[in-house]
Motif scaffolding. Structure first.
Motif, PDB file in Angstrom:
ATOM      1  N   PRO A 144      88.636  15.520  12.743  1.00  0.00           N
ATOM      2  CA  PRO A 144      89.687  16.531  12.590  1.00  0.00           C
ATOM      3  C   PRO A 144      90.649  16.526  13.778  1.00  0.00           C
ATOM      4  CG  PRO A 144      87.527  17.446  12.074  1.00  0.00           C
ATOM      5  CD  PRO A 144      87.282  16.099  12.680  1.00  0.00           C
ATOM      6  N   ALA A 145      91.903  16.775  13.505  1.00  0.00           N
ATOM      7  CA  ALA A 145      92.910  16.809  14.571  1.00  0.00           C
ATOM      8  C   ALA A 145      92.616  17.950  15.538  1.00  0.00           C
ATOM      9  CB  ALA A 145      94.301  16.963  13.965  1.00  0.00           C
ATOM     10  N   ASP A 146      92.685  17.655  16.812  1.00  0.00           N
ATOM     11  CA  ASP A 146      92.490  18.656  17.870  1.00  0.00           C
ATOM     12  C   ASP A 146      93.316  18.212  19.072  1.00  0.00           C
ATOM     13  OD1 ASP A 146      91.698  20.501  19.716  1.00  0.00           O
ATOM     14  OD2 ASP A 146      89.539  20.246  19.398  1.00  0.00           O
ATOM     15  N   PRO A 147      94.637  18.445  19.019  1.00  0.00           N
ATOM     16  CA  PRO A 147      95.519  17.940  20.081  1.00  0.00           C
ATOM     17  C   PRO A 147      95.110  18.357  21.481  1.00  0.00           C
ATOM     18  CG  PRO A 147      96.788  18.756  18.219  1.00  0.00           C
ATOM     19  CD  PRO A 147      95.373  19.167  17.969  1.00  0.00           C
ATOM     20  N   ASP A 148      94.723  19.620  21.665  1.00  0.00           N
ATOM     21  CA  ASP A 148      94.356  20.073  23.015  1.00  0.00           C
ATOM     22  C   ASP A 148      93.182  19.276  23.561  1.00  0.00           C
ATOM     23  OD1 ASP A 148      96.358  21.954  22.919  1.00  0.00           O
ATOM     24  OD2 ASP A 148      95.049  23.593  22.294  1.00  0.00           O
ATOM     25  N   SER A 149      92.167  19.072  22.737  1.00  0.00           N
ATOM     26  CA  SER A 149      90.989  18.327  23.180  1.00  0.00           C
ATOM     27  C   SER A 149      91.327  16.870  23.478  1.00  0.00           C
ATOM     28  CB  SER A 149      89.889  18.405  22.118  1.00  0.00           C
ATOM     29  OG  SER A 149      88.791  17.590  22.455  1.00  0.00           O
ATOM     30  N   SER A 150      92.141  16.244  22.613  1.00  0.00           N
ATOM     31  CA  SER A 150      92.460  14.825  22.784  1.00  0.00           C
ATOM     32  C   SER A 150      93.335  14.592  24.013  1.00  0.00           C
ATOM     33  CB  SER A 150      93.159  14.295  21.528  1.00  0.00           C
ATOM     34  OG  SER A 150      92.291  14.357  20.413  1.00  0.00           O
ATOM     35  N   ASP A 152      93.464  16.493  26.647  1.00  0.00           N
ATOM     36  CA  ASP A 152      92.624  16.737  27.819  1.00  0.00           C
ATOM     37  C   ASP A 152      91.683  15.560  28.073  1.00  0.00           C
ATOM     38  OD1 ASP A 152      91.503  18.602  29.904  1.00  0.00           O
ATOM     39  OD2 ASP A 152      89.697  18.335  28.679  1.00  0.00           O
ATOM     40  N   HIS A 153      91.150  14.984  27.002  1.00  0.00           N
ATOM     41  CA  HIS A 153      90.264  13.826  27.166  1.00  0.00           C
ATOM     42  C   HIS A 153      91.027  12.655  27.786  1.00  0.00           C
ATOM     43  CE1 HIS A 153      87.021  11.000  26.367  1.00  0.00           C
ATOM     44  NE2 HIS A 153      87.918  10.178  25.859  1.00  0.00           N
ATOM     45  N   ALA A 154      92.247  12.413  27.322  1.00  0.00           N
ATOM     46  CA  ALA A 154      93.058  11.330  27.887  1.00  0.00           C
ATOM     47  C   ALA A 154      93.340  11.576  29.361  1.00  0.00           C
ATOM     48  CB  ALA A 154      94.366  11.209  27.103  1.00  0.00           C
ATOM     49  N   ARG A 155      93.640  12.813  29.702  1.00  0.00           N
ATOM     50  CA  ARG A 155      93.949  13.146  31.097  1.00  0.00           C
ATOM     51  C   ARG A 155      92.730  12.901  31.996  1.00  0.00           C
ATOM     52  NH1 ARG A 155      94.819  18.114  30.326  1.00  0.00           N
ATOM     53  NH2 ARG A 155      96.996  17.868  29.693  1.00  0.00           N
ATOM     54  N   ARG A 156      91.543  13.320  31.538  1.00  0.00           N
ATOM     55  CA  ARG A 156      90.337  13.129  32.343  1.00  0.00           C
ATOM     56  C   ARG A 156      89.958  11.648  32.454  1.00  0.00           C
ATOM     57  NH1 ARG A 156      86.316  14.863  29.796  1.00  0.00           N
ATOM     58  NH2 ARG A 156      87.227  15.809  27.930  1.00  0.00           N
ATOM     59  N   LEU A 157      90.170  10.903  31.372  1.00  0.00           N
ATOM     60  CA  LEU A 157      89.873   9.472  31.399  1.00  0.00           C
ATOM     61  C   LEU A 157      90.738   8.759  32.428  1.00  0.00           C
ATOM     62  CD1 LEU A 157      88.540   6.908  30.205  1.00  0.00           C
ATOM     63  CD2 LEU A 157      90.376   6.888  28.489  1.00  0.00           C
ATOM     64  N   LEU A 158      92.032   9.032  32.428  1.00  0.00           N
ATOM     65  CA  LEU A 158      92.936   8.382  33.374  1.00  0.00           C
ATOM     66  C   LEU A 158      92.651   8.820  34.812  1.00  0.00           C
ATOM     67  CD1 LEU A 158      96.279   8.646  31.355  1.00  0.00           C
ATOM     68  CD2 LEU A 158      94.836   6.617  31.664  1.00  0.00           C
ATOM     69  N   ARG A 159      92.234  10.073  34.981  1.00  0.00           N
ATOM     70  CA  ARG A 159      91.989  10.586  36.332  1.00  0.00           C
ATOM     71  C   ARG A 159      90.767   9.931  36.987  1.00  0.00           C
ATOM     72  NH1 ARG A 159      92.539  15.875  35.347  1.00  0.00           N
ATOM     73  NH2 ARG A 159      90.328  16.194  34.888  1.00  0.00           N
ATOM     74  N   ARG A 160      89.747   9.567  36.177  1.00  0.00           N
ATOM     75  CA  ARG A 160      88.543   9.017  36.781  1.00  0.00           C
ATOM     76  C   ARG A 160      88.572   7.486  36.930  1.00  0.00           C
ATOM     77  NH1 ARG A 160      86.241  10.872  31.712  1.00  0.00           N
ATOM     78  NH2 ARG A 160      85.670   9.140  30.327  1.00  0.00           N
ATOM     79  N   ALA A 161      89.678   6.857  36.554  1.00  0.00           N
ATOM     80  CA  ALA A 161      89.786   5.396  36.688  1.00  0.00           C
ATOM     81  C   ALA A 161      89.845   5.000  38.162  1.00  0.00           C
ATOM     82  CB  ALA A 161      91.024   4.897  35.952  1.00  0.00           C
ATOM     83  N   GLU A 162      88.946   4.117  38.578  1.00  0.00           N
ATOM     84  CA  GLU A 162      88.897   3.647  39.962  1.00  0.00           C
ATOM     85  C   GLU A 162      89.033   2.126  40.014  1.00  0.00           C
ATOM     86  OE1 GLU A 162      86.003   5.625  42.697  1.00  0.00           O
ATOM     87  OE2 GLU A 162      85.084   6.290  40.818  1.00  0.00           O
ATOM     88  N   GLU A 180     100.971  12.825  23.349  1.00  0.00           N
ATOM     89  CA  GLU A 180     101.209  13.005  21.923  1.00  0.00           C
ATOM     90  C   GLU A 180      99.938  12.807  21.095  1.00  0.00           C
ATOM     91  OE1 GLU A 180     104.181  13.972  20.654  1.00  0.00           O
ATOM     92  OE2 GLU A 180     104.703  14.187  22.775  1.00  0.00           O
ATOM     93  N   ALA A 181      98.783  12.667  21.751  1.00  0.00           N
ATOM     94  CA  ALA A 181      97.534  12.454  21.017  1.00  0.00           C
ATOM     95  C   ALA A 181      97.135  13.705  20.253  1.00  0.00           C
ATOM     96  CB  ALA A 181      96.421  12.050  21.985  1.00  0.00           C
ATOM     97  N   CYS A 182      96.684  13.508  19.027  1.00  0.00           N
ATOM     98  CA  CYS A 182      96.227  14.645  18.217  1.00  0.00           C
ATOM     99  C   CYS A 182      94.776  14.481  17.771  1.00  0.00           C
ATOM    100  CB  CYS A 182      97.135  14.847  17.009  1.00  0.00           C
ATOM    101  SG  CYS A 182      97.236  13.428  15.896  1.00  0.00           S
ATOM    102  N   ALA A 183      94.181  13.315  17.999  1.00  0.00           N
ATOM    103  CA  ALA A 183      92.770  13.075  17.686  1.00  0.00           C
ATOM    104  C   ALA A 183      92.320  11.881  18.501  1.00  0.00           C
ATOM    105  CB  ALA A 183      92.565  12.819  16.191  1.00  0.00           C
ATOM    106  N   HIS A 184      91.007  11.783  18.726  1.00  0.00           N
ATOM    107  CA  HIS A 184      90.495  10.644  19.475  1.00  0.00           C
ATOM    108  C   HIS A 184      89.091  10.302  19.020  1.00  0.00           C
ATOM    109  CE1 HIS A 184      88.821  13.995  21.832  1.00  0.00           C
ATOM    110  NE2 HIS A 184      87.892  13.127  22.276  1.00  0.00           N
ATOM    111  N   GLN A 185      88.652   9.094  19.390  1.00  0.00           N
ATOM    112  CA  GLN A 185      87.340   8.590  19.010  1.00  0.00           C
ATOM    113  C   GLN A 185      86.832   7.678  20.116  1.00  0.00           C
ATOM    114  OE1 GLN A 185      86.636   5.156  16.132  1.00  0.00           O
ATOM    115  NE2 GLN A 185      86.188   6.884  14.795  1.00  0.00           N
TER     116      GLN A 185
END
Length: 254
Positions: A144-150, A152-162, A180-185
């Motif tokens: 299901p589409a959940d833009p806020d969650s997706s 936020d997930h993208a932001r956290r993924l990019l932040r922890r890249a080392e 612009e993400a509205c869903a993720h997997q």
């Protein structure tokens, strides 16, 4: 839609033969048993084709076998046989892959299905390599589409890249795109070239315009102090190359 300067698309109009191989190995429970020589040959394939070989359904149980064929650069072809069934305890689909028809026949014979479920190998007709063609990729199924969650997930993924090399990290263009993400997997990649102690994950994002974007995360503890570390790359190829570099460095310090 314009593409940011630092984003490299990971999908093409038609799936590449090595992508199809990676998908097959990723879902097969016994992919680690395949000969390395076979995998090296299939890595350089020019085209790919698949077809349903046989099927059986009865009393809630099912079994299908698929033939996956790759056209090689020398004009020859190689085939892997996939067995899909739900005869396990949990009733969920299980995937197995075999190099020869004999191996597939033996695996099918071990399933709790009636004898007539065995595949009819004598009906097999050879495929002419010149007829092989790439199979259009199946569209990914997101939840299901959940833009806020997706987002936020993208932001956290990019932040922890080392990433050791900062130029290999997804940059500002990718960050803007994923707003612009509205869903993720998230799926874990298995199969070839995943060294012990490393894990590779695909983070796929569905954008509002229907496009899909994937980032590839490498998790490992191949650090001087043994701490957990994450690296993020724009393509699967770059992520796998990073694993190989890390593995080489770790062996060199032993």
């Amino acid at each position: 839609m314009s593409v940011p300067y630092d984003f490299e698309p990971t999908t093409a109009p038609e799936a590449a033969p090595d992508d199809e191989l990676a998908r097959l190995l990723g879902r097969a429970l016994n992919s680690f048993e395949l000969p390395e020589e076979t995998l090296r040959l299939l890595d350089t394939a020019l085209a790919y084709d698949t077809s349903l070989h046989s099927a059986h359904h009865s009393a809630g149980l099912h079994r299908e076998t698929y033939r996956h064929t790759w056209l090689l650069a020398d004009g020859s072809s190689r085939t892997l046989w996939e067995l899909v069934h739900n005869t396990g305890r949990d009733g969920l689909p299980q995937h197995e892959v075999y190099v020869t028809e004999d191996e597939l026949h033996l695996a099918t014979g071990r399933l709790p299905l009636p004898p007539e479920a065995a595949p009819a190998f004598d009906l097999q007709a050879p495929i002419a390599p010149v007829q092989l063609a790439p199979v259009p990729p199946q569209r990914r199924t997101f939840g299901p589409a959940d833009p806020d969650s997706s987002v936020d997930h993208a932001r956290r993924l990019l932040r922890r890249a080392e990433n050791p090399d900062a130029t290999t990290r997804p940059g500002p263009g990718t960050a803007r795109l994923l707003r612009e993400a509205c869903a993720h997997q998230i799926t874990q990649a298995f199969g070839r070239r995943i060294s012990h102690g490393f894990a590779l994950y695909e983070h796929a994002f569905l954008l509002r315009d229907g496009c899909e974007v994937s980032l590839w995360e490498v998790e490992h503890t191949a650090t001087p102090d043994g701490r957990h570390m994450c690296e993020v790359y724009l393509t699967q190829q770059a992520a796998r190359a990073a694993i190989e570099r890390r593995t080489g460095c770790s062996q060199g310090h032993q």
